[in-house]
Design an enzyme around this catalytic site. Structure first.
Site, PDB file in Angstrom:
ATOM      1  N   HIS A  65       0.975  -1.144   0.082  1.00 15.90           N
ATOM      2  CA  HIS A  65       0.032  -0.093  -0.053  1.00 15.90           C
ATOM      3  C   HIS A  65       0.820   1.207  -0.043  1.00 15.90           C
ATOM      4  CE1 HIS A  65      -3.679  -2.462   0.828  1.00 15.90           C
ATOM      5  NE2 HIS A  65      -2.648  -3.160   1.590  1.00 15.90           N
ATOM      6  N   HIS A 182      -9.084 -10.240  -0.744  1.00 15.04           N
ATOM      7  CA  HIS A 182      -8.865 -10.104   0.745  1.00 15.04           C
ATOM      8  C   HIS A 182      -9.922 -10.912   1.340  1.00 15.04           C
ATOM      9  CE1 HIS A 182      -8.578  -7.225   4.186  1.00 15.04           C
ATOM     10  NE2 HIS A 182      -9.829  -7.861   4.441  1.00 15.04           N
ATOM     11  N   ASP A 308       2.214  -6.811   2.316  1.00 13.47           N
ATOM     12  CA  ASP A 308       1.227  -6.236   2.882  1.00 13.47           C
ATOM     13  C   ASP A 308       1.620  -4.838   3.569  1.00 13.47           C
ATOM     14  OD1 ASP A 308      -1.405  -5.248   3.103  1.00 13.47           O
ATOM     15  OD2 ASP A 308      -1.982  -6.466   4.826  1.00 13.47           O
TER      16      ASP A 308
HETATM   17 ZN   LIG Z   1      -6.098  -6.923   2.803  1.00 11.40          ZN
END
Ligand SMILES: [Zn+2]
Length: 427
Positions: A65, A182, A308
């Site tokens: 991210h 997810h 992640d």
């Molecule tokens: Zn996720």
């Protein structure tokens, strides 16, 4: 014309060719020109002594991210790229839960342009599966793919509606895009703060049961089978999900999975002191989950490690547990923490490089990297497996530093990162 570079005296570990042994690597014109013993570079080549170091195909992170657009106070594409380079990654895949969500060609193109300006590791956007990641209307996947997206996902959210999910997989199949899910049944995880179990009861926190992950994986495998789509489980955390993927793979389904360093290292006991740096989604689970994830990574049920990487500011983490944001900053500590698995005998050196490079490259068609074969792009990571170091907050390239690995002693570190023949990070 760039000057040829000869990396001399290292140990080449390249799972794509089954290589693990001493060899030199010659880089010419952005590609790997030769790999072999006692190479002689052309006249004028820069010779770099890399004895004692492991040379691997550049590391690839399928799940980060980078927060731009909209969350630049946490991270930007430039700071995220610098963190990736420092972490030994030559390519990262950026999830679409930005503000606004990356559900259009314009945002995908903007992200790619920012990454080019940053000049570091390659950036591959994963675009949203549904508009605004709201789980209702599908995005224009053909356009997103044309703009440069290599996969689709509503990460942070699960596509809850099975009818929408089936159509999303049909489109993903048509455009040969990887669908990264997810896996979380949001009805079962309302107000959840951590894994549901004894520790959650002890801490008085609402739990996120394993079944909420397993149910979605089970449903999606049925849909992946009927649609023939390439389906990928993001940040797998439960032993039940491992079992489901193992069974699906044994039947030849085109499915894959990733696991994060934190799920391989920690359990919910890490939360005993209400440590907000260990608050993450999916949550850290129990020892039987962790052992099952390790075993699955070793035996190929789980394809790869993905960080992640989820940067958050101090303000979002140094607060009451229930108010704290979820996520762990992972790019710069991944290698130093994951070498532990090699030392513990969980992963052989070849498998270690495979789960961080060759395997994620295989999941994306036409992906550069993942191999040191002659003629391939010169994306290379140089690792020092023995060096001990402390993950120091001040030294992090990421704009944020929300990781439970801070101030810990790690063993093994990336020392040089090369993208298309250009050094983008050097210790
Ligand atoms: Zn996720």
């Amino acid at each position: 014309m760039s000057r040829p570079m000869l990396l001399r005296g290292g140990r080449v570990v390249d799972p794509s060719q089954g290589l693990d042994g001493p060899a030199d690597v010659l880089i010419e014109e952005e590609v790997i020109a030769a790999v072999g013993p006692a190479l002689q570079g052309p006249d004028g080549a820069e010779i770099v002594d890399v004895s004692g170091l492991v040379l691997s195909p550049g590391l690839i992170d399928l799940h980060v991210h980078l927060r731009e657009p909209g969350g630049e106070h946490k991270e930007t594409i430039a700071t995220g790229a610098a963190a990736a380079a420092a972490g030994g990654f030559t390519a990262v895949c950026a999830m679409p839960n930005t503000t606004p969500v990356n559900d259009t060609r314009a945002i995908t193109e903007m992200m790619l342009a920012r990454a080019r300006e940053a000049g570091g590791p390659r950036l591959h956007p994963i675009a949203a599966a549904t508009r605004g990641s709201k789980g209702e209307q599908l995005t224009e996947m053909a356009e997103l793919r044309e703009a440069g997206a290599i996969g689709i996902s509503d990460d942070g959210r699960c596509v809850m509606n099975a009818a929408v999910m089936r159509r999303a997989l049909e489109y993903a199949r048509t455009f040969d895009l990887l669908f990264s899910q997810h896996c979380e049944d949001h009805h079962m995880t309302k107000d959840a703060q951590m894994h549901e179990g004894e520790i959650a009861t002890q801490l008085g926190l609402t739990g996120w049961p394993r079944e909420a992950e397993d149910i979605i994986v089970a449903r999606d495998l049925i849909l992946a089978e009927t649609t023939g789509a390439r389906y990928h489980v993001a940040h797998m955390s439960s032993f039940g999900a491992v079992r489901l993927i193992r069974e699906a793979k044994s039947r030849g389904l085109r499915v894959s999975a990733e696991v994060t360093p934190h799920h391989l290292l920690f359990t919910d006991e890490a939360l005993l002191g209400y440590d907000t740096y260990c608050k993450v989604n999916p949550p850290l689970r129990e020892i039987e989950d962790r052992e099952s994830l390790r075993e699955a990574l070793a035996d190929g049920t789980i394809d790869c490690i993905a960080t992640d990487h989820a940067p958050h500011t101090d303000l979002e983490k140094d607060c009451e547990f229930e108010a704290a944001s979820v996520g762990i900053n992972g790019l710069e500590s991944a290698i130093g923490s994951m070498f532990q698995l090699v030392r513990d005998g969980v992963l052989k050196p070849l498998r270690f490089v495979e789960v961080l490079s060759t395997a994620p490259a295989r999941l994306i068609p036409d992906f550069e990297g993942g191999s040191l074969r002659e003629g391939r792009a010169a994306d290379i990571t140089l690792l020092d497996p023995e060096t001990r170091w402390i993950l120091d907050k001040e030294a992090l390239r990421s704009k944020s530093h929300n990781t439970p690995m801070l101030d810990r002693e790690l063993t093994g570190r990336p020392v040089m990162t090369i993208v298309a023949g250009k050094v983008v990070h050097e210790l």
